[in-house]
Write a protein that holds these residues in place. Structure first.
Motif, short mmCIF file in Angstrom:
data_model
loop_
_atom_site.label_atom_id
_atom_site.label_comp_id
_atom_site.label_asym_id
_atom_site.label_seq_id
_atom_site.Cartn_x
_atom_site.Cartn_y
_atom_site.Cartn_z
N ASP A 37 0.71 -1.21 -0.13
CA ASP A 37 -0.05 -0.03 0.12
C ASP A 37 0.94 1.36 -0.06
OD1 ASP A 37 0.95 -0.58 2.62
OD2 ASP A 37 -1.29 -0.27 3.57
N ARG A 38 2.04 1.39 0.66
CA ARG A 38 2.91 2.39 0.64
C ARG A 38 3.46 2.78 -0.61
NH1 ARG A 38 7.03 -0.18 4.52
NH2 ARG A 38 8.61 -1.11 2.98
N ASP A 39 3.41 1.94 -1.54
CA ASP A 39 3.98 2.10 -2.94
C ASP A 39 2.79 2.48 -3.74
OD1 ASP A 39 6.60 1.36 -2.04
OD2 ASP A 39 6.34 -0.80 -2.39
N TRP A 40 1.82 2.05 -3.57
CA TRP A 40 0.42 2.43 -4.48
C TRP A 40 0.29 3.65 -4.91
CZ3 TRP A 40 -2.10 0.83 -7.98
CH2 TRP A 40 -3.38 1.31 -8.25
N PRO A 41 0.28 4.81 -4.15
CA PRO A 41 0.02 6.01 -4.70
C PRO A 41 0.89 6.34 -5.74
CG PRO A 41 -0.06 6.32 -2.25
CD PRO A 41 0.56 4.77 -2.54
N ARG A 42 2.44 6.00 -5.83
CA ARG A 42 3.27 6.46 -7.03
C ARG A 42 3.03 5.66 -8.03
NH1 ARG A 42 8.14 4.10 -8.57
NH2 ARG A 42 8.20 2.62 -6.76
N ILE A 43 2.48 4.44 -7.84
CA ILE A 43 2.23 3.38 -9.17
C ILE A 43 0.87 3.73 -9.59
CG2 ILE A 43 1.58 0.99 -9.53
CD1 ILE A 43 3.61 0.11 -7.31
N ARG A 44 -0.03 4.41 -8.83
CA ARG A 44 -1.34 4.73 -9.37
C ARG A 44 -1.09 5.90 -10.25
NH1 ARG A 44 -4.97 5.90 -4.63
NH2 ARG A 44 -3.35 7.56 -4.68
N SER A 45 -0.39 6.88 -9.83
CA SER A 45 -0.15 8.09 -10.61
C SER A 45 0.59 7.64 -11.70
CB SER A 45 0.86 8.97 -9.59
OG SER A 45 0.10 9.43 -8.67
N ALA A 46 1.38 6.86 -11.81
CA ALA A 46 2.12 6.41 -13.25
C ALA A 46 1.13 5.79 -14.13
CB ALA A 46 3.23 5.52 -12.98
N PHE A 47 0.34 5.01 -13.73
CA PHE A 47 -0.88 4.41 -14.29
C PHE A 47 -1.79 5.44 -14.97
CE2 PHE A 47 -0.55 0.07 -12.33
CZ PHE A 47 -0.36 -0.68 -13.38
N GLU A 48 -2.00 6.34 -14.20
CA GLU A 48 -2.93 7.37 -14.55
C GLU A 48 -2.35 8.31 -15.75
OE1 GLU A 48 -3.92 9.31 -11.16
OE2 GLU A 48 -5.37 7.84 -10.33
N ARG A 49 -1.14 8.66 -15.53
CA ARG A 49 -0.11 9.54 -16.59
C ARG A 49 0.00 8.53 -17.81
NH1 ARG A 49 4.30 12.81 -13.16
NH2 ARG A 49 2.98 13.40 -11.44
N TRP A 50 0.18 7.35 -17.89
CA TRP A 50 0.50 6.46 -18.87
C TRP A 50 -0.75 6.37 -19.80
CZ3 TRP A 50 -1.20 2.04 -21.02
CH2 TRP A 50 -0.47 1.45 -22.04
N LEU A 51 -2.07 6.17 -19.11
CA LEU A 51 -3.34 6.02 -19.68
C LEU A 51 -3.65 7.27 -20.32
CD1 LEU A 51 -4.84 3.54 -17.07
CD2 LEU A 51 -4.55 3.09 -19.56
N ALA A 52 -3.19 8.44 -20.18
CA ALA A 52 -3.86 9.67 -20.60
C ALA A 52 -3.52 9.67 -22.09
CB ALA A 52 -2.91 10.82 -19.75
N ASP A 53 -4.63 10.27 -22.63
CA ASP A 53 -4.41 10.43 -24.30
C ASP A 53 -3.28 11.08 -24.53
OD1 ASP A 53 -6.91 9.15 -24.36
OD2 ASP A 53 -8.11 11.07 -24.40
#
Length: 241
Positions: A203-219
């Motif tokens: 869980d402590r690593d999740w915020p960084r990983i989540r942000s990377a996913f969101e930026r990667w998925l962005a158009d």
């Protein structure tokens, strides 16, 4: 051992306290919506035909080598398997629906669910050629991770595979899982040994990983030809720890 290590009344080192911890809920049979796909609990009547057709687009049965089941060449046998999968609560299988076509193109599952400890695993990842190496495949993984961490509040999200399964191991690292080791002779399946490679996100690593996913998925991370501008790893590195 550092000065910050916790000790008990016997001066033995002990783990950090987990304050106000409560067992988490089990994952539910609900739909999970993304931009490019939707995850739905496996439904034989709605998904079996699409899935069988999608898996049939592979040139051979190699996609099933490291799975506990398959390959399936007959629809009735596949339907029997999917019927059992749909009835299961652990693993809890989800179908990946392509939002553009509305067709089922693969499945994955939450499994080895331990609500008391906040530990859950993603597994039985069975992606058809229509799903592999697409934005949908990455989004499907992200949606299930987000559900486990943000909605259910789990502490640990695991990925396990045959240590000889190089594509699965590469995918785990690409998605942000950390390699934790090999469990030797962990499983016998399809009449052979499996040494199991363990990976996890906590869980402590999740915020960084989540942000990377969101930026990667962005158009804006994709050019006019649909090619990524930055990889998930590059985006995670840019965000830092």
């Amino acid at each position: 051992m550092t000065s910050m290590t916790k000790t008990n009344e016997y001066q033995q080192p002990i783990g950090e306290p987990v304050s106000e911890w409560k067992a988490r809920e089990r994952p539910a049979r609900i739909g999970i919506d993304g931009k490019h796909c939707r995850l739905e609990p496996v439904d034989v009547e709605r998904h079996a035909a699409d899935l069988f057709e999608a898996y049939g687009k592979a040139s051979d049965g190699s996609d099933w080598t490291y799975l506990f089941v398959g390959p399936f060449t007959e629809f009735d046998a596949f339907r029997d398997y999917l019927t059992k999968a749909a009835a299961s609560t652990d693993p809890l299988h989800y179908t990946v629906i392509d939002s553009t076509s509305g067709r089922a193109v693969g499945t994955l599952a939450l499994m080895r669910i331990e609500p008391a400890h906040g530990v859950i695993e993603v597994g039985s990842v069975t992606f058809s050629p229509l799903l592999k190496q697409t934005r949908i495949s990455t989004e499907a993984q992200y949606l299930l991770m987000r559900y486990a961490f943000d909605d259910l509040g789990y502490r640990r999200y695991e990925w396990k595979c045959d240590s000889l399964n190089a594509p699965s191991r590469k995918t785990a690292l690409r998605l942000g899982f950390e390699f934790e080791g090999i469990f030797r002779q962990a499983i016998v399946y399809k009449g052979r040994n499996r040494d199991t490679a363990w990976y996890a996100i906590i869980d402590r690593d999740w915020p960084r990983i989540r942000s990377a996913f969101e930026r990667w998925l962005a158009d804006d991370n994709f050019d006019a030809n649909g090619k990524q501008r930055a990889s998930l790893a590059q985006l995670r590195d840019a965000i830092g720890n």
